[in-house]
Scaffold this motif. Structure first.
Motif, PDB file in Angstrom:
ATOM      1  N   GLY A  41      19.847  57.519  65.443  1.00 38.31           N
ATOM      2  CA  GLY A  41      18.964  58.657  65.251  1.00 38.31           C
ATOM      3  C   GLY A  41      18.557  58.838  63.800  1.00 38.31           C
ATOM      4  O   GLY A  41      18.203  57.875  63.116  1.00 38.31           O
ATOM      5  N   ASP A  42      18.614  60.075  63.316  1.00 40.10           N
ATOM      6  CA  ASP A  42      18.125  60.352  61.962  1.00 40.10           C
ATOM      7  C   ASP A  42      19.211  60.237  60.894  1.00 40.10           C
ATOM      8  O   ASP A  42      19.017  60.673  59.764  1.00 40.10           O
ATOM      9  N   GLY A  43      20.349  59.641  61.234  1.00 36.18           N
ATOM     10  CA  GLY A  43      21.337  59.278  60.220  1.00 36.18           C
ATOM     11  C   GLY A  43      22.338  60.343  59.837  1.00 36.18           C
ATOM     12  O   GLY A  43      23.112  60.142  58.892  1.00 36.18           O
ATOM     13  N   THR A  44      22.390  61.452  60.558  1.00 36.05           N
ATOM     14  CA  THR A  44      23.318  62.526  60.171  1.00 36.05           C
ATOM     15  C   THR A  44      24.768  62.088  60.292  1.00 36.05           C
ATOM     16  O   THR A  44      25.578  62.336  59.392  1.00 36.05           O
ATOM     17  N   LEU A  45      25.128  61.429  61.395  1.00 33.14           N
ATOM     18  CA  LEU A  45      26.506  60.965  61.543  1.00 33.14           C
ATOM     19  C   LEU A  45      26.829  59.900  60.498  1.00 33.14           C
ATOM     20  O   LEU A  45      27.927  59.899  59.929  1.00 33.14           O
ATOM     21  N   GLN A  50      29.812  58.232  55.744  1.00 30.42           N
ATOM     22  CA  GLN A  50      29.743  57.732  54.371  1.00 30.42           C
ATOM     23  C   GLN A  50      30.487  58.644  53.413  1.00 30.42           C
ATOM     24  O   GLN A  50      31.151  58.179  52.491  1.00 30.42           O
ATOM     25  N   ALA A  51      30.348  59.944  53.629  1.00 29.75           N
ATOM     26  CA  ALA A  51      31.009  60.906  52.745  1.00 29.75           C
ATOM     27  C   ALA A  51      32.524  60.759  52.790  1.00 29.75           C
ATOM     28  O   ALA A  51      33.215  61.169  51.849  1.00 29.75           O
ATOM     29  N   ARG A  52      33.045  60.148  53.857  1.00 32.50           N
ATOM     30  CA  ARG A  52      34.478  59.905  53.986  1.00 32.50           C
ATOM     31  C   ARG A  52      34.867  58.515  53.499  1.00 32.50           C
ATOM     32  O   ARG A  52      36.011  58.106  53.659  1.00 32.50           O
ATOM     33  N   GLY A  53      33.924  57.800  52.948  1.00 30.46           N
ATOM     34  CA  GLY A  53      34.228  56.510  52.342  1.00 30.46           C
ATOM     35  C   GLY A  53      34.031  55.304  53.227  1.00 30.46           C
ATOM     36  O   GLY A  53      34.365  54.179  52.827  1.00 30.46           O
ATOM     37  N   TYR A  54      33.472  55.491  54.433  1.00 27.74           N
ATOM     38  CA  TYR A  54      33.242  54.352  55.321  1.00 27.74           C
ATOM     39  C   TYR A  54      31.916  53.676  54.997  1.00 27.74           C
ATOM     40  O   TYR A  54      30.970  54.315  54.518  1.00 27.74           O
ATOM     41  N   ARG A  55      31.852  52.383  55.283  1.00 25.72           N
ATOM     42  CA  ARG A  55      30.618  51.611  55.100  1.00 25.72           C
ATOM     43  C   ARG A  55      29.913  51.558  56.448  1.00 25.72           C
ATOM     44  O   ARG A  55      30.425  50.976  57.401  1.00 25.72           O
ATOM     45  N   VAL A  56      28.742  52.168  56.512  1.00 23.66           N
ATOM     46  CA  VAL A  56      28.087  52.408  57.793  1.00 23.66           C
ATOM     47  C   VAL A  56      26.819  51.579  57.918  1.00 23.66           C
ATOM     48  O   VAL A  56      26.008  51.505  56.985  1.00 23.66           O
ATOM     49  N   THR A  57      26.654  50.976  59.087  1.00 21.35           N
ATOM     50  CA  THR A  57      25.400  50.339  59.482  1.00 21.35           C
ATOM     51  C   THR A  57      24.880  51.072  60.710  1.00 21.35           C
ATOM     52  O   THR A  57      25.600  51.208  61.697  1.00 21.35           O
ATOM     53  N   GLY A  58      23.650  51.558  60.639  1.00 21.77           N
ATOM     54  CA  GLY A  58      23.047  52.260  61.760  1.00 21.77           C
ATOM     55  C   GLY A  58      21.969  51.415  62.399  1.00 21.77           C
ATOM     56  O   GLY A  58      21.231  50.698  61.713  1.00 21.77           O
ATOM     57  N   VAL A  59      21.874  51.505  63.718  1.00 19.96           N
ATOM     58  CA  VAL A  59      20.863  50.765  64.482  1.00 19.96           C
ATOM     59  C   VAL A  59      20.113  51.755  65.363  1.00 19.96           C
ATOM     60  O   VAL A  59      20.733  52.565  66.056  1.00 19.96           O
ATOM     61  N   LEU A 119      12.532  57.601  63.253  1.00 17.70           N
ATOM     62  CA  LEU A 119      13.874  58.154  63.102  1.00 17.70           C
ATOM     63  C   LEU A 119      14.607  57.459  61.960  1.00 17.70           C
ATOM     64  O   LEU A 119      15.338  58.104  61.198  1.00 17.70           O
ATOM     65  N   LEU A 120      14.420  56.171  61.824  1.00 14.87           N
ATOM     66  CA  LEU A 120      15.081  55.452  60.731  1.00 14.87           C
ATOM     67  C   LEU A 120      14.517  55.857  59.368  1.00 14.87           C
ATOM     68  O   LEU A 120      15.229  55.798  58.360  1.00 14.87           O
ATOM     69  N   ARG A 121      13.260  56.262  59.330  1.00 13.11           N
ATOM     70  CA  ARG A 121      12.703  56.759  58.070  1.00 13.11           C
ATOM     71  C   ARG A 121      13.466  58.006  57.624  1.00 13.11           C
ATOM     72  O   ARG A 121      13.805  58.154  56.438  1.00 13.11           O
ATOM     73  N   TYR A 122      13.777  58.894  58.564  1.00 12.33           N
ATOM     74  CA  TYR A 122      14.602  60.055  58.227  1.00 12.33           C
ATOM     75  C   TYR A 122      16.026  59.624  57.885  1.00 12.33           C
ATOM     76  O   TYR A 122      16.648  60.175  56.974  1.00 12.33           O
ATOM     77  N   ALA A 123      16.548  58.652  58.625  1.00 13.33           N
ATOM     78  CA  ALA A 123      17.931  58.210  58.403  1.00 13.33           C
ATOM     79  C   ALA A 123      18.115  57.670  56.994  1.00 13.33           C
ATOM     80  O   ALA A 123      19.140  57.931  56.345  1.00 13.33           O
ATOM     81  N   ARG A 124      17.158  56.923  56.509  1.00 10.64           N
ATOM     82  CA  ARG A 124      17.286  56.335  55.167  1.00 10.64           C
ATOM     83  C   ARG A 124      17.252  57.406  54.082  1.00 10.64           C
ATOM     84  O   ARG A 124      17.820  57.206  53.015  1.00 10.64           O
ATOM     85  N   ARG A 125      16.613  58.536  54.366  1.00 15.65           N
ATOM     86  CA  ARG A 125      16.646  59.647  53.418  1.00 15.65           C
ATOM     87  C   ARG A 125      17.941  60.439  53.554  1.00 15.65           C
ATOM     88  O   ARG A 125      18.506  60.912  52.569  1.00 15.65           O
ATOM     89  N   THR A 126      18.418  60.585  54.785  1.00 11.52           N
ATOM     90  CA  THR A 126      19.637  61.368  55.028  1.00 11.52           C
ATOM     91  C   THR A 126      20.873  60.656  54.497  1.00 11.52           C
ATOM     92  O   THR A 126      21.769  61.295  53.926  1.00 11.52           O
ATOM     93  N   ALA A 127      20.950  59.355  54.711  1.00 11.74           N
ATOM     94  CA  ALA A 127      22.122  58.559  54.297  1.00 11.74           C
ATOM     95  C   ALA A 127      21.632  57.353  53.501  1.00 11.74           C
ATOM     96  O   ALA A 127      21.626  56.226  53.994  1.00 11.74           O
ATOM     97  N   PRO A 128      21.216  57.560  52.263  1.00 10.19           N
ATOM     98  CA  PRO A 128      20.560  56.485  51.501  1.00 10.19           C
ATOM     99  C   PRO A 128      21.446  55.292  51.193  1.00 10.19           C
ATOM    100  O   PRO A 128      20.925  54.208  50.905  1.00 10.19           O
ATOM    101  N   ASP A 129      22.755  55.459  51.239  1.00  9.21           N
ATOM    102  CA  ASP A 129      23.643  54.345  50.924  1.00  9.21           C
ATOM    103  C   ASP A 129      24.048  53.532  52.148  1.00  9.21           C
ATOM    104  O   ASP A 129      24.732  52.516  52.016  1.00  9.21           O
ATOM    105  N   ALA A 130      23.658  53.984  53.322  1.00 15.29           N
ATOM    106  CA  ALA A 130      23.968  53.227  54.533  1.00 15.29           C
ATOM    107  C   ALA A 130      22.932  52.123  54.731  1.00 15.29           C
ATOM    108  O   ALA A 130      21.842  52.143  54.151  1.00 15.29           O
TER     109      ALA A 130
END
Length: 257
Positions: free
Chosen positions: A63-67, A72-81, A87-98
């Motif tokens: 979805g939009d990357g909220t999870l 990420q805030a807990r230190g995990y390395r996340v890949t979203g599909v 939706l991914l355009r929002y996700a990249r803004r919500t979680a820029p390091d994922a």
């Protein structure tokens, strides 16, 4: 307010969710009442204690990357599909390091480098038959290490009967949403009809679309998991076992053999 489906899911046209993305992000994906915040305490019990610090986590139908952002805030390395570019355009803004990938989860092929795989907010219900379930579950199994955990939630028949009925609307100065969810117990198919209106640059536009889900029996889900290579399947009830205000939502936890 009734709740909309979480993310694009493979069976629904990604273009439909591209058109729904603005409304989804504004009213369902973001904010403290977003499903990601509500499911996180469940993941804290079922999944996260069993992965190492800094683990790699795969978020299917992200979805939009909220999870992804919360993990990420807990230190995990996340890949979203997800299948929706919007939706991914929002996700990249919500979680820029994922890391985010636009892909159909039925055809996803990632190496087994992840310590856990998640698929939340009834995204699995977007898989419309047994073949699609097995394809997506094989993709999850192929991406997670042996012994890794796969956690997802689904709407059950009770959930559809309780929540997918009636109609509701959202009315603002520059946008309007009208929705009519329906469930057919005879076929197990649920539909979410939407009429979306937005005013942009002084001009109103209208979009009509229908999103579909299927209610999968527990036996079908268990068989598809086993066929994909998962074992030790556990099922819990979101409301009874975890205190979520989600009647008729089941949470599945499977371990990669």
């Amino acid at each position: 307010m009734s709740r909309a489906p979480q993310s694009s899911g493979p069976a629904a046209p990604a273009a439909a969710y591209d058109r729904f993305a603005w409304f989804y992000h504004r009213y369902w994906g973001s904010g403290p009442d977003a499903f990601a915040y509500r499911i996180l305490p469940v993941l804290d019990r079922l999944v996260l204690p069993h992965v190492p610090a800094g683990a790699r986590i795969l978020d299917l139908c992200c979805g939009d990357g909220t999870l992804a952002d919360l993990l990420q805030a807990r230190g995990y390395r996340v890949t979203g599909v997800d299948g929706s570019l919007e939706l991914l355009r929002y996700a990249r803004r919500t979680a820029p390091d994922a890391r985010f990938i636009c892909a159909d989860v039925r055809r996803l092929a990632l190496p087994p480098v992840f310590d856990a795989v998640l698929c939340t907010y009834d995204s699995v219900n977007h898989l419309m038959d047994r073949a699609e379930l097995e394809a997506a579950f094989r993709a999850a199994a192929g991406a997670v290490r042996p012994g890794g955990r796969f956690c997802f939630d689904v709407n059950t028949a009770d959930g559809y009967l309780a929540r997918w009925r009636g109609s509701f609307s959202i009315i603002a100065d520059d946008h309007v949403l009208a929705a009519r969810p329906r469930f057919d117990p005879a076929t197990g198919v649920a539909t979410f009809q939407l009429a979306l209106f937005r005013q942009e640059e002084g001009r109103w536009t209208r979009t009509d679309l229908t999103l579909s889900q299927r209610c999968h029996p527990d036996a079908t889900l268990r068989e598809a998991l086993q066929a994909a290579g998962f074992a030790a399947v556990e099922v819990s009830d979101a409301e009874r076992d975890w205190g979520l205000r989600e009647p008729g939502r089941a949470i599945y936890l499977a371990v990669r053999a």
